[in-house]
Design a protein around this motif. Structure first.
Motif, PDB file in Angstrom:
ATOM      1  N   ALA A  54     -39.997  32.817  75.196  1.00 49.03           N
ATOM      2  CA  ALA A  54     -38.722  32.852  74.813  1.00 49.03           C
ATOM      3  C   ALA A  54     -38.314  31.690  74.096  1.00 49.03           C
ATOM      4  CB  ALA A  54     -37.573  33.414  75.815  1.00 49.03           C
ATOM      5  N   LYS A  55     -38.438  30.677  74.635  1.00 47.04           N
ATOM      6  CA  LYS A  55     -37.806  29.498  73.976  1.00 47.04           C
ATOM      7  C   LYS A  55     -38.645  28.863  72.763  1.00 47.04           C
ATOM      8  CE  LYS A  55     -37.288  27.022  78.294  1.00 47.04           C
ATOM      9  NZ  LYS A  55     -37.536  25.832  79.003  1.00 47.04           N
ATOM     10  N   GLY A  56     -39.833  29.505  72.494  1.00 48.93           N
ATOM     11  CA  GLY A  56     -40.637  29.075  71.333  1.00 48.93           C
ATOM     12  C   GLY A  56     -41.588  27.719  71.721  1.00 48.93           C
ATOM     13  N   ASP A  57     -41.705  27.473  73.036  1.00 55.04           N
ATOM     14  CA  ASP A  57     -42.617  26.405  73.375  1.00 55.04           C
ATOM     15  C   ASP A  57     -44.175  26.991  73.256  1.00 55.04           C
ATOM     16  OD1 ASP A  57     -40.473  24.964  73.799  1.00 55.04           O
ATOM     17  OD2 ASP A  57     -40.731  25.381  76.048  1.00 55.04           O
ATOM     18  N   TYR A  58     -44.401  28.355  73.409  1.00 54.15           N
ATOM     19  CA  TYR A  58     -45.702  28.943  73.206  1.00 54.15           C
ATOM     20  C   TYR A  58     -45.443  30.079  72.402  1.00 54.15           C
ATOM     21  CZ  TYR A  58     -46.870  25.521  76.657  1.00 54.15           C
ATOM     22  OH  TYR A  58     -47.268  24.451  77.462  1.00 54.15           O
ATOM     23  N   ASP A  59     -46.646  30.369  71.624  1.00 53.95           N
ATOM     24  CA  ASP A  59     -46.467  31.506  70.764  1.00 53.95           C
ATOM     25  C   ASP A  59     -46.773  33.019  71.428  1.00 53.95           C
ATOM     26  OD1 ASP A  59     -46.524  29.978  68.244  1.00 53.95           O
ATOM     27  OD2 ASP A  59     -48.623  29.168  69.135  1.00 53.95           O
ATOM     28  N   LYS A  60     -47.464  32.916  72.326  1.00 54.49           N
ATOM     29  CA  LYS A  60     -47.401  34.259  73.185  1.00 54.49           C
ATOM     30  C   LYS A  60     -47.766  33.947  74.856  1.00 54.49           C
ATOM     31  CE  LYS A  60     -49.141  37.296  69.658  1.00 54.49           C
ATOM     32  NZ  LYS A  60     -49.330  36.571  68.547  1.00 54.49           N
ATOM     33  N   GLY A  61     -47.586  34.685  75.737  1.00 52.59           N
ATOM     34  CA  GLY A  61     -48.018  34.625  76.941  1.00 52.59           C
ATOM     35  C   GLY A  61     -48.730  35.545  77.491  1.00 52.59           C
ATOM     36  N   ILE A  62     -49.561  35.351  78.611  1.00 49.63           N
ATOM     37  CA  ILE A  62     -50.563  36.126  79.304  1.00 49.63           C
ATOM     38  C   ILE A  62     -50.073  35.969  80.682  1.00 49.63           C
ATOM     39  CG2 ILE A  62     -52.762  37.081  79.767  1.00 49.63           C
ATOM     40  CD1 ILE A  62     -53.698  35.683  76.973  1.00 49.63           C
ATOM     41  N   LEU A  63     -49.880  37.303  81.178  1.00 47.50           N
ATOM     42  CA  LEU A  63     -49.423  37.333  82.656  1.00 47.50           C
ATOM     43  C   LEU A  63     -50.363  38.468  83.656  1.00 47.50           C
ATOM     44  CD1 LEU A  63     -45.673  37.347  82.557  1.00 47.50           C
ATOM     45  CD2 LEU A  63     -47.004  35.561  83.552  1.00 47.50           C
ATOM     46  N   ILE A  64     -50.895  38.013  84.627  1.00 47.85           N
ATOM     47  CA  ILE A  64     -51.692  38.885  85.607  1.00 47.85           C
ATOM     48  C   ILE A  64     -51.108  38.777  86.943  1.00 47.85           C
ATOM     49  CG2 ILE A  64     -54.238  39.157  86.283  1.00 47.85           C
ATOM     50  CD1 ILE A  64     -54.102  36.748  83.562  1.00 47.85           C
ATOM     51  N   CYS A  65     -51.170  40.057  87.720  1.00 51.21           N
ATOM     52  CA  CYS A  65     -50.942  40.189  88.852  1.00 51.21           C
ATOM     53  C   CYS A  65     -51.942  41.350  89.286  1.00 51.21           C
ATOM     54  CB  CYS A  65     -49.686  40.396  89.486  1.00 51.21           C
ATOM     55  SG  CYS A  65     -48.748  42.181  88.849  1.00 51.21           S
ATOM     56  N   GLY A  66     -51.849  41.618  90.523  1.00 54.71           N
ATOM     57  CA  GLY A  66     -52.909  42.830  91.051  1.00 54.71           C
ATOM     58  C   GLY A  66     -52.938  43.928  89.985  1.00 54.71           C
ATOM     59  N   THR A  67     -51.789  44.609  89.694  1.00 57.04           N
ATOM     60  CA  THR A  67     -51.702  45.738  89.023  1.00 57.04           C
ATOM     61  C   THR A  67     -51.210  45.561  87.501  1.00 57.04           C
ATOM     62  OG1 THR A  67     -49.447  46.510  89.622  1.00 57.04           O
ATOM     63  CG2 THR A  67     -51.400  47.298  91.013  1.00 57.04           C
ATOM     64  N   GLY A  68     -50.651  44.303  87.530  1.00 54.69           N
ATOM     65  CA  GLY A  68     -49.790  44.154  86.043  1.00 54.69           C
ATOM     66  C   GLY A  68     -48.316  44.564  86.118  1.00 54.69           C
ATOM     67  N   ILE A  69     -48.055  45.663  87.023  1.00 52.66           N
ATOM     68  CA  ILE A  69     -46.869  46.152  86.964  1.00 52.66           C
ATOM     69  C   ILE A  69     -45.564  45.212  87.444  1.00 52.66           C
ATOM     70  CG2 ILE A  69     -45.394  48.140  88.151  1.00 52.66           C
ATOM     71  CD1 ILE A  69     -48.088  49.533  88.542  1.00 52.66           C
ATOM     72  N   GLY A  70     -45.705  44.877  88.519  1.00 51.60           N
ATOM     73  CA  GLY A  70     -44.456  43.842  89.258  1.00 51.60           C
ATOM     74  C   GLY A  70     -44.343  42.698  88.049  1.00 51.60           C
ATOM     75  N   ILE A  71     -45.290  42.147  87.615  1.00 51.80           N
ATOM     76  CA  ILE A  71     -45.285  40.709  86.680  1.00 51.80           C
ATOM     77  C   ILE A  71     -44.611  41.145  85.402  1.00 51.80           C
ATOM     78  CG2 ILE A  71     -47.577  40.565  85.533  1.00 51.80           C
ATOM     79  CD1 ILE A  71     -47.501  37.618  86.969  1.00 51.80           C
TER      80      ILE A  71
END
Length: 149
Positions: A54-71
């Protein structure tokens, strides 16, 4: 392209695979954790990655949890983040073309590595179409503004 990546314990193994894959492709990543398979809380990693995007420090993000739902739910609490939980190639393409998603969420206990890497490739290489879709993104931004007061 600079990519922020993070996971909880349920997504740790897939995160490590994705990091290695992106490194082989010459893409710069920053790992916001977790650093092991010990039980931890996915919101802690979702917020760090999402704020960095959101700040623009990174172009994109990838997040992973067990199902992807909570994260993904956690990530979408950060204004400016459009996190999409994706489990198939069609959705990976559509969420970039139509939703201009800037964070990808995956389920480490749901997806095999091969499919996950294919989703990552499609998501990273697909451009936002703009046009009629921009109006919808603008409406999402207005919703964020309304509730962030």
């Amino acid at each position: 392209m600079r990519i922020a990546i993070g996971s909880d314990h349920g997504g740790y193994d897939l995160k490590e695979e994705i990091k290695s894959y992106l490194s082989e492709k010459g893409l710069e990543t920053k790992d916001f954790g977790t650093d092991n398979r010990d039980s931890c809380d996915y919101p802690d990693y979702a917020i760090e990655v999402s704020e960095a995007v959101a700040k623009g420090d990174y172009d994109k993000g990838i997040l992973i949890c067990g199902t992807g739902i909570g994260i993904s739910i956690s990530a979408n609490k950060v204004p400016g983040i459009r996190c999409a939980l994706v489990g198939d190639c069609f959705s990976a393409k559509a969420t970039r073309q139509h939703n201009d998603s800037n964070v990808l969420a995956l389920g480490g206990r749901v997806l095999g590595t091969g499919l996950a890497l294919e989703i990552v490739d499609i998501w990273l290489s697909t451009e936002f179409e703009g046009g009629r879709h921009q109006n919808r993104i603008n409406k999402i931004t207005e919703i964020e503004k309304k509730y962030s007061k």
